[in-house]
Design an enzyme around this catalytic site. Structure first.
Site, PDB file in Angstrom:
ATOM      1  N   LYS C  79       0.850  -1.195   0.000  1.00  0.00           N
ATOM      2  CA  LYS C  79       0.000   0.000   0.000  1.00  0.00           C
ATOM      3  C   LYS C  79       0.884   1.244   0.000  1.00  0.00           C
ATOM      4  O   LYS C  79       1.931   1.271   0.657  1.00  0.00           O
ATOM      5  CB  LYS C  79      -0.895  -0.020   1.243  1.00  0.00           C
ATOM      6  CG  LYS C  79      -1.963   1.071   1.262  1.00  0.00           C
ATOM      7  CD  LYS C  79      -2.843   0.983   2.522  1.00  0.00           C
ATOM      8  CE  LYS C  79      -3.935   2.049   2.512  1.00  0.00           C
ATOM      9  NZ  LYS C  79      -4.795   1.988   3.714  1.00  0.00           N
ATOM     10  N   SER C 160      -9.820   2.309   2.751  1.00  0.00           N
ATOM     11  CA  SER C 160      -8.877   2.992   1.892  1.00  0.00           C
ATOM     12  C   SER C 160      -7.910   2.045   1.171  1.00  0.00           C
ATOM     13  O   SER C 160      -7.293   2.452   0.192  1.00  0.00           O
ATOM     14  CB  SER C 160      -8.067   3.991   2.721  1.00  0.00           C
ATOM     15  OG  SER C 160      -7.247   3.303   3.645  1.00  0.00           O
ATOM     16  N   SER C 184     -10.221   0.144   7.076  1.00  0.00           N
ATOM     17  CA  SER C 184      -9.601   0.253   5.754  1.00  0.00           C
ATOM     18  C   SER C 184      -8.962  -1.021   5.228  1.00  0.00           C
ATOM     19  O   SER C 184      -8.545  -1.060   4.072  1.00  0.00           O
ATOM     20  CB  SER C 184      -8.555   1.373   5.753  1.00  0.00           C
ATOM     21  OG  SER C 184      -9.175   2.618   5.642  1.00  0.00           O
TER      22      SER C 184
END
Lengths: 125, 498, 494
Positions: C79, C160, C184
């Protein structure tokens, strides 16, 4: 400004008056977040909002703030605020120089670096 | 109590003063990063990625900085909070990479304490005032902005960014520039004794924010101003004096004091408003979520207490009671940790050499240190830490006087030579033949010559002018080049003058 | 031979160890997949060289007869919130465009030390603020999933960690790192039919992870199944002296401890999670999950978490407050973008830089956070929210007196179409209604796929455990996984 302070005070008061319905809080704070408030807060946060952004954000933020104000109805008398989610206390490190002396790394991403310094528009103090 | 009052057109005004002193904590590494704190390095070389607030960097506190702040609190008899927290103070400025300063607002490490100041130098116990300390908290220093290197840019150096500071906040207990000066001097002395701050005000290790307001005696507190970053005791006193006068003028002209931040201009000796920073601040303090509560255990506190040195007040009283020193001497010798350390080394060595108790040699040692050595160092522009003469050499010199090898006046000459050459006093006395003599024959011969050359004075003396005796002693000593034993000279002169 | 990209972490690890295929072949297969999936916009930066270097190291070690590291030759997606040395890290925001960290986050460093390689940096909601990936400054990630109605509506992969969920679901990587502040990891896992675990707060170091809300942010693992999550998390977790909130506790061998036998376990079903207007399919899946854990031997009972409804409002005070301060460092002085209008002074430069650099959702939250911390409001909002947080944590503590784990849905709906909720911030925030309470309490929680809704979209079940009991969470997840038999995967249309 005066109206805002009053509304926040009413939020605070309801913390000690559980029986009072949340509506009162919400009603008291109706449209507490005005365009002027957003402009002031945005300035504190150093975000230069355009007039259009202010127009758009003010009702949104007012809505969000109105929504979070339902917390006012929770009785939190004698409740300590959370300080650590998992019980744990602060560890301390020893007083040893282990870092620094890496100016190239420190300055590598700077938009403007000169003579080993970061450069910014001249500040008049 | 002295009462300092400003005489205004409308009557007397009282000044109310509080000081917020920022003292750099003595540590090798910074408060939250492993970068060095050493002074004077090339720009941005003592900066870790944490100090530069790179994304994802996290603070981890330095044990020594916490320890030093706790020891400082203990030295001020302050409450030590076993549970404290770090908070973020949020504002934007180019010297503040994180956009917030990690400080302590809600739960400081150290609570209420007190500092005792003496207002009469000659008699320290005569006029003592307790100044309250509200709190001590630990926080990060900011970086430095350079404005004079480029016409349109300021340059940022983060070497100081993240260095540990103690903020020592006094109560508004001071009422005159002299009290504020005494407070700051005493605080600096205590910090140096404890070893928690080097107190170098010219390097910025210690600086004060000065809060001043004025009022008619007995009235409510007036509106205060805060004069930032004043970096010497003298300037603090000057800033207060000027600021108080200014406030009286403002009030007496019918205007109001604006609560504001001001700067002290040492060249002009006046304070001025920092208009560029007048914008209302809203620091939005909240607990730093990167740092958990700081909980101190008893072992930590015990170690802090156990390593506290004897502090200046206790030492001064001990010098008076145990060593029998005059109050003035005791105060002078204990004002600075370095002086006391030097004196105690001198004392121990003197006692050893003279095979006496410390109390027996203390007075002579303290007098010599204060009048002779301090005088000499003053002329050389050196402080005691950099004295060319060591306590051991000093003790040797005092020993030579005590056992009659040299006279006091010869000792002064020997000290001068010691300062110049660094030689041991015994060697100097030997090499230069400065030993005093008790050889009665030699002295009697010189006395005879002196009396012969001053027959008129001899007649006056014999006619009852006793005071002339000193003159004959002086002449004889001079003739003996100072090397005669004064006691022997006295005896022989009395005999000769009959 | 099966496609290598169909294999997950364990299969790849074991296959490389056993010599069934080389790490190089694995790296090639995955980097090829990544390069052909640009339409999904899951990767912001592709780093095939990094993956190939790790593969070479694994193959060389094997050739020499050395013992292979735990993740030797396994390529991963990272990420973009993780700082990776020399590789651009933007957190999905313009303000960090061009920023190449001269350091490696502790978590990614652990993964490289374990022999893994990096396929690239995964797109995400800007500064992890969002539940749909629409707040990324670099275009939203598209979910590989489509509704079974034959339409081409582009769906959200969740947020997210939407780049992570999409990349794992689309077989662009066997597993990925995620971060979870209020859901997330779990919500995007639920939306894309994969597994994802957020460990106990403090298990994974936050050092080098771009901060959103420090007291909530926690890295975790996203993978195709529970076992792979256990393997990956084991390498990510561990004490880090550089993070003062890191837990100084040994990391158990979670993979070895996996067991789907839930005999003796008491699993609580919190009644407050049965919300008005919850879709019937979610309700049905939850019931199905209850039956599955019973089948695995667990005792199921109803429990009460009375302050649940206040979790979201408390979260939307605490997280923005922390964010408003954490994001103050993006000022155009030391890194990232600078906007210096003609004649602007320092403060004007800050304001312009931050106006142009931050997206709308970030500005919204920074302003909310600034507002709730500002003079006169702090106690009414922030302190009150932290007190409510205490009550929420206390609710969980009370529940643990009666049960060992909690079972809930992960999200109140399946993936929605892009644009469907972006006009209504609060509707978007409600996505996290089931995930936020455990975040506020710092508890380990994971999402595993339970089934498909009637439009053919995945739905997830959430297991929440006591602090430090990742093993319990993983085991219940495994029991659900075995019984759900979730095999659905998106057809490659990209």
């Amino acid at each position: 400004m005066v109206a805002e302070v009053a509304s926040s005070a009413s939020v605070a008061r309801t913390r000690f008056a559980v029986a009072q319905p949340a509506r009162t809080v919400l009603a008291a704070s109706a449209m507490s977040v005005t365009k002027e408030t957003v402009a002031r807060v945005a300035n504190l946060a150093r975000i230069a909002l355009t007039e259009e952004e202010l127009e758009r954000l003010a009702p949104e933020l007012d809505n969000i703030i109105g929504w979070v104000e339902q917390l006012g109805e929770v009785d939190t008398a004698n409740v300590e605020p959370t300080t650590a989610v998992i019980p744990n206390t602060l560890r301390l490190r020893e007083d040893v120089v282990t870092d620094g002396d890496c100016r190239d790394d420190v300055l590598a991403n700077a938009p403007q670096a000169e003579h080993g310094f970061f450069a910014v528009p001249k500040v008049i103090e | 109590m002295s009462s300092y009052r400003i005489q205004g057109a409308t009557g007397e005004w009282e000044v109310v003063i509080g000081l917020e002193v920022h003292a750099q904590v003595t540590s090798k590494a910074k408060l939250f990063s492993g970068a060095s704190t050493a002074f004077g390095a090339e720009p941005n070389t003592q900066v870790s990625l944490v100090d530069a607030a790179m994304p994802g960097m996290l603070p981890v506190p330095n044990r020594e900085c916490i320890r030093q702040a706790v020891r400082t609190g203990m030295a001020l008899n302050a409450v030590i909070n076993k549970w404290s927290r770090f908070d973020r103070k949020n504002y934007f400025y180019a010297d503040l990479p994180q956009g917030y300063q990690i400080s302590q607002l809600y739960h400081p490490l150290v609570g209420e304490g007190v500092i005792e100041v003496s207002l009469d130098e000659k008699d320290p116990e005569a006029e003592i005032k307790q100044i309250g300390v509200e709190r001590i908290h630990v926080e990060q220093d900011a970086g430095k902005l350079m404005h004079d290197q480029h016409p349109t840019r300021s340059y940022v150096d983060l070497n100081r960014s993240g260095v540990a500071l103690m903020e020592i906040v006094s109560r508004p207990d001071m009422r005159s520039p002299a009290e504020a000066g005494a407070y700051l001097t005493k605080l600096r002395s205590i910090l140096r004794y404890v070893g928690s701050c080097d107190g170098n005000m010219d390097q910025g290790s210690m600086r004060a924010d000065v809060n001043v307001s004025v009022r008619k005696p007995g009235e409510e507190l007036g509106t205060r101003t805060e004069t930032k970053n004043v970096n010497s005791v003298r300037f603090v006193m000057a800033a207060i004096e000027h600021e108080a006068m200014r406030q009286v003028d403002v009030l007496e002209s019918g205007s109001k004091i604006v609560q504001e931040t001001r700067l002290f201009d040492p060249d002009k000796g006046e304070t001025r408003s920092m208009r560029s920073k007048e914008e209302a601040h809203d620091y939005r303090y909240f607990p730093d979520p990167d740092l958990l509560p700081l909980v101190l255990d008893d072992a930590f506190l015990d170690e802090c207490r156990a390593t506290l040195p004897e502090l200046p007040d206790a030492k001064r009283r001990r010098y008076e009671t145990d060593l029998g020193l005059p109050a003035y001497n005791a105060a002078v010798l204990t004002a600075e940790a370095e002086t006391a350390r030097w004196f105690e080394a001198l004392l121990a060595e003197s006692a050893r050499i003279q095979k006496k108790g410390e109390a027996e040699v203390a007075k002579a040692a303290s007098n010599w240190l204060i009048s002779e050595l301090f005088g000499a160092l003053n002329r050389l522009g050196k402080d005691i830490e950099h004295s060319p003469v060591s306590p051991e050499q000093g003790a040797e010199l005092l020993g030579l006087v005590a056992d009659g090898t040299i006279s006091g006046s010869i000792a002064k000459q020997v000290l001068e030579i010691m300062l110049e050459t660094g030689d041991a006093p015994g060697k100097i006395v030997e090499d230069k033949g400065l030993k005093q003599t008790s050889d009665t024959g030699a002295i009697e011969a010189e006395i005879a010559k002196v009396l012969e050359a001053n027959q008129d004075k001899v007649a006056e003396y014999r006619g009852g002018k006793d005071k002339l005796f000193g003159f004959f002693v002086g002449q004889t000593m001079k003739a003996m080049q100072g090397k005669a034993n004064p006691q022997v000279v006295n005896e022989l002169l009395k005999k000769a003058l009959g | 031979m099966t496609e290598l990209t169909d294999l997950g972490v364990r299969a790849l690890r074991d296959g490389i160890r056993g010599g069934e295929f080389s790490a190089r072949e694995v790296a090639d297969a995955y980097t090829d997949q990544v390069s052909r999936a640009k339409e999904l916009n899951a990767f912001l930066v592709e780093t095939p060289d990094h993956a190939l270097a790790a593969a070479k190291a694994a193959d060389d070690a094997r050739a020499k007869g050395d013992t292979l590291a735990p993740l030797a030759g396994v390529p991963l997606g990272i990420k973009d919130l993780f700082c990776t040395k020399g590789v651009e890290a933007t957190a999905g925001s313009h303000i960090l465009e061009g920023f190449k960290p001269p350091y490696e986050s502790s978590v990614s460093q652990r993964l490289w030390d374990a022999g893994a390689g990096m396929l690239g940096k995964l797109n995400m909601d800007q500064f992890a603020m969002g539940s749909s990936n629409e707040t990324s400054a670099f275009g939203n990630v598209k979910s590989p999933w489509r509704r079974s109605d034959g339409g081409n509506a582009v769906l959200t992969p969740g947020g997210s960690s939407g780049g992570s969920s999409a990349a794992v679901a689309a077989r662009l990587c066997p597993a990925a790192t995620g971060t979870d502040t209020g859901g997330s990891i779990r919500q995007p896992a639920s939306f894309t039919g994969i597994s994802g675990i957020k460990p106990t707060y403090g298990r994974c170091s936050r050092w080098g992870v771009i901060a959103f809300a420090s007291s909530l942010d926690q890295a975790g693992a996203m993978a195709r199944d529970v076992t792979d999550c256990a393997i990956l998390l084991e390498q990510m977790a561990g004490f880090d002296p550089k993070d003062a909130t890191s837990l100084d506790a040994p990391v158990p061998n979670w993979e070895a401890g996996l067991s789907s036998d839930l005999k003796g376990k008491r699993i609580g079903v919190p009644k407050e999670y049965r919300m008005d207007g919850m879709p019937a399919e979610i309700e049905a899946l939850w019931q199905q999950g209850i039956d599955w854990v019973k089948d695995a031997g667990a005792e199921v009972l109803e429990v009460s978490l009375p302050h649940t409804k206040y979790a979201l409002p408390a979260y939307y005070i605490i997280a923005p407050a922390e964010a408003s301060s954490n994001l103050a460092r993006y000022d155009g002085v030391r890194y990232g973008q600078r906007d210096l209008p003609d004649g602007a002074n320092l403060q004007e430069m800050y304001a312009a830089t931050r106006d142009h650099g931050f997206g709308d959702e970030v500005k919204r939250r920074v302003i909310i956070g600034t507002y709730v911390l500002s003079a006169g409001f702090y106690d009414a909002y922030y302190t009150q929210a932290q007190k409510v947080r205490t009550l929420i944590a206390r609710d969980f503590d009370m529940a643990w007196q009666d049960c060992d784990l909690l079972l809930t849905p992960t999200a109140p709906s399946a993936a929605f179409g892009l644009g469907e909720k972006s006009d209504d911030p609060i509707a978007m925030y409600l996505n996290d209604v089931f995930t936020v309470p455990s975040s506020l309490a710092g508890l380990p929680a994971m999402s595993v796929p339970g089934g498909l809704d009637k439009q053919g979209l995945p739905l997830g079940l959430q297991v929440i455990g006591k602090a430090m009991d990742e093993q319990g969470v993983l085991n219940a997840g495994l029991a659900l996984e075995e019984r759900a038999g979730f095999r659905a995967r998106p057809e490659a249309w990209w």
